[in-house]
Design a protein around this motif. Structure first.
Motif, PDB file in Angstrom:
ATOM      1  N   ILE A   1      33.457  24.460  71.552  1.00  0.00           N
ATOM      2  CA  ILE A   1      32.114  24.381  70.968  1.00  0.00           C
ATOM      3  C   ILE A   1      31.053  24.531  72.051  1.00  0.00           C
ATOM      4  N   VAL A   2      31.243  23.873  73.181  1.00  0.00           N
ATOM      5  CA  VAL A   2      30.275  23.983  74.276  1.00  0.00           C
ATOM      6  C   VAL A   2      30.209  25.417  74.784  1.00  0.00           C
ATOM      7  N   ASP A   3      31.368  26.077  74.922  1.00  0.00           N
ATOM      8  CA  ASP A   3      31.384  27.471  75.349  1.00  0.00           C
ATOM      9  C   ASP A   3      30.653  28.347  74.331  1.00  0.00           C
ATOM     10  N   GLY A   4      30.894  28.095  73.045  1.00  0.00           N
ATOM     11  CA  GLY A   4      30.189  28.844  72.005  1.00  0.00           C
ATOM     12  C   GLY A   4      28.688  28.615  72.055  1.00  0.00           C
ATOM     13  N   ALA A   5      28.280  27.374  72.340  1.00  0.00           N
ATOM     14  CA  ALA A   5      26.857  27.060  72.438  1.00  0.00           C
ATOM     15  C   ALA A   5      26.217  27.807  73.603  1.00  0.00           C
ATOM     16  N   ARG A   6      26.910  27.879  74.736  1.00  0.00           N
ATOM     17  CA  ARG A   6      26.375  28.600  75.892  1.00  0.00           C
ATOM     18  C   ARG A   6      26.190  30.084  75.566  1.00  0.00           C
ATOM     19  N   LYS A   7      27.178  30.660  74.923  1.00  0.00           N
ATOM     20  CA  LYS A   7      27.077  32.074  74.566  1.00  0.00           C
ATOM     21  C   LYS A   7      25.964  32.299  73.546  1.00  0.00           C
ATOM     22  N   ALA A   8      25.854  31.402  72.578  1.00  0.00           N
ATOM     23  CA  ALA A   8      24.811  31.544  71.559  1.00  0.00           C
ATOM     24  C   ALA A   8      23.429  31.478  72.186  1.00  0.00           C
ATOM     25  N   ALA A   9      23.227  30.491  73.057  1.00  0.00           N
ATOM     26  CA  ALA A   9      21.930  30.360  73.715  1.00  0.00           C
ATOM     27  C   ALA A   9      21.653  31.573  74.600  1.00  0.00           C
ATOM     28  N   GLY A  10      22.675  32.045  75.298  1.00  0.00           N
ATOM     29  CA  GLY A  10      22.511  33.201  76.162  1.00  0.00           C
ATOM     30  C   GLY A  10      22.161  34.467  75.417  1.00  0.00           C
TER      31      GLY A  10
END
Length: 276
Positions: free
Chosen positions: A25-34
């Protein structure tokens, strides 16, 4: 909300280890924000998907002790991102379990909580038997919250089959409704797209539904096909099968256009109840 808003849907194949799911989830959040998303949506039971309740018990803890919730709150704060955690298995103060969804603001604060109201208690023709009520206590409150996509109504998975909830969300003039899910393959292949589109049309609102998809560690298969449906009932994003991170634009102008053409919310009348 006046300008279109970019949202991300994280279609997961969650497993039995909350720390592994939290990292995803954290990895997905980083990609989403990026990639410029204002808000990330995750599926039902994104932190733990384990049909072995004896094994799962050790991981079902209170909010303050839940590592997935803590990791998502930290990520929201670090990234300045809204995060909709579709749902987590949570130990309530009374010792019972809740299937609870969370909306986190960019400060990492909990902006809203919603406990799934309708329990998935079914015997499918495929041989699958599910008794959600054997472990979880149903919620009792309809919940909405102000977010980058406007007023967001909260529902979870099996709730989609109960129109009264969505009638109330429409009455509250929700701009969007989130329906995270872990749909079975038999029910998903027959009903998923149909009901998502119906709920969008009857509420004249966007529907944003992040889903579990694929073969899970606990042996289950989920349908996938995370969806974004516009207020006219048109599917504008479909995540297909398996795991994925996808994006869609939520345009408030589309909502206004649909409600102007078909003002069903304004035209709604109470149906008289028969005395018989």
């Amino acid at each position: 909300m006046s300008a279109p808003v970019k949202v991300a849907l994280f279609q997961m194949t969650s497993g039995i280890d909350p720390l592994v799911n939290a990292a995803a989830i954290v990895d997905g959040a980083r990609k989403a924000a990026g990639n410029g998303a204002a808000m990330l949506f995750t599926p039902e039971m994104c932190g733990l998907l384990d049909r072995n309740r004896a094994r799962a018990t050790a991981h079902i803890v209170a909010e303050r002790d839940n590592p997935v919730l803590a990791a998502a709150r930290d990520a929201a704060r670090e990234l300045g991102l809204w995060i909709d955690l579709g749902s987590l298995a949570i130990l309530r103060d009374d010792g019972k379990w809740a299937n609870r969804g969370f909306v986190l603001d960019p400060d990492g604060e909990i902006a809203a909580r919603y406990d799934k109201i309708h329990m998935f208690d079914v015997d499918l023709a495929s041989g699958e038997t599910w008794r959600e009520s054997a472990a979880y206590t149903p919620g009792e409150a309809v919940v909405t919250v102000e977010t980058p996509v406007g007023r967001l109504g909260m529902a979870i998975c099996y709730d989609i089959r109960f129109p009264a909830l969505f009638e109330e969300l429409g009455r509250r003039r929700c701009d969007a409704i989130r329906i995270p899910a872990a749909f079975t393959v038999p029910t998903g292949s027959s009903h998923w797209h149909l009901m998502q589109r119906a709920r969008a049309v009857e509420a004249s609102a966007w529907v944003i539904s992040a889903a579990q998809g694929g073969s899970h560690e606990d042996g289950r298969e989920t349908f996938g096909h995370s969806l974004v449906v516009d207020p006219w009932g048109e599917v504008i994003y479909d995540g297909g099968e398996g795991g994925s991170l996808g994006y869609a634009m939520i345009d408030p102008a589309r909502t206004g256009d649909v409600r102007a053409q078909l003002p069903s919310l304004a035209n709604k009348r109470e149906i008289p109840r028969s005395a018989s």
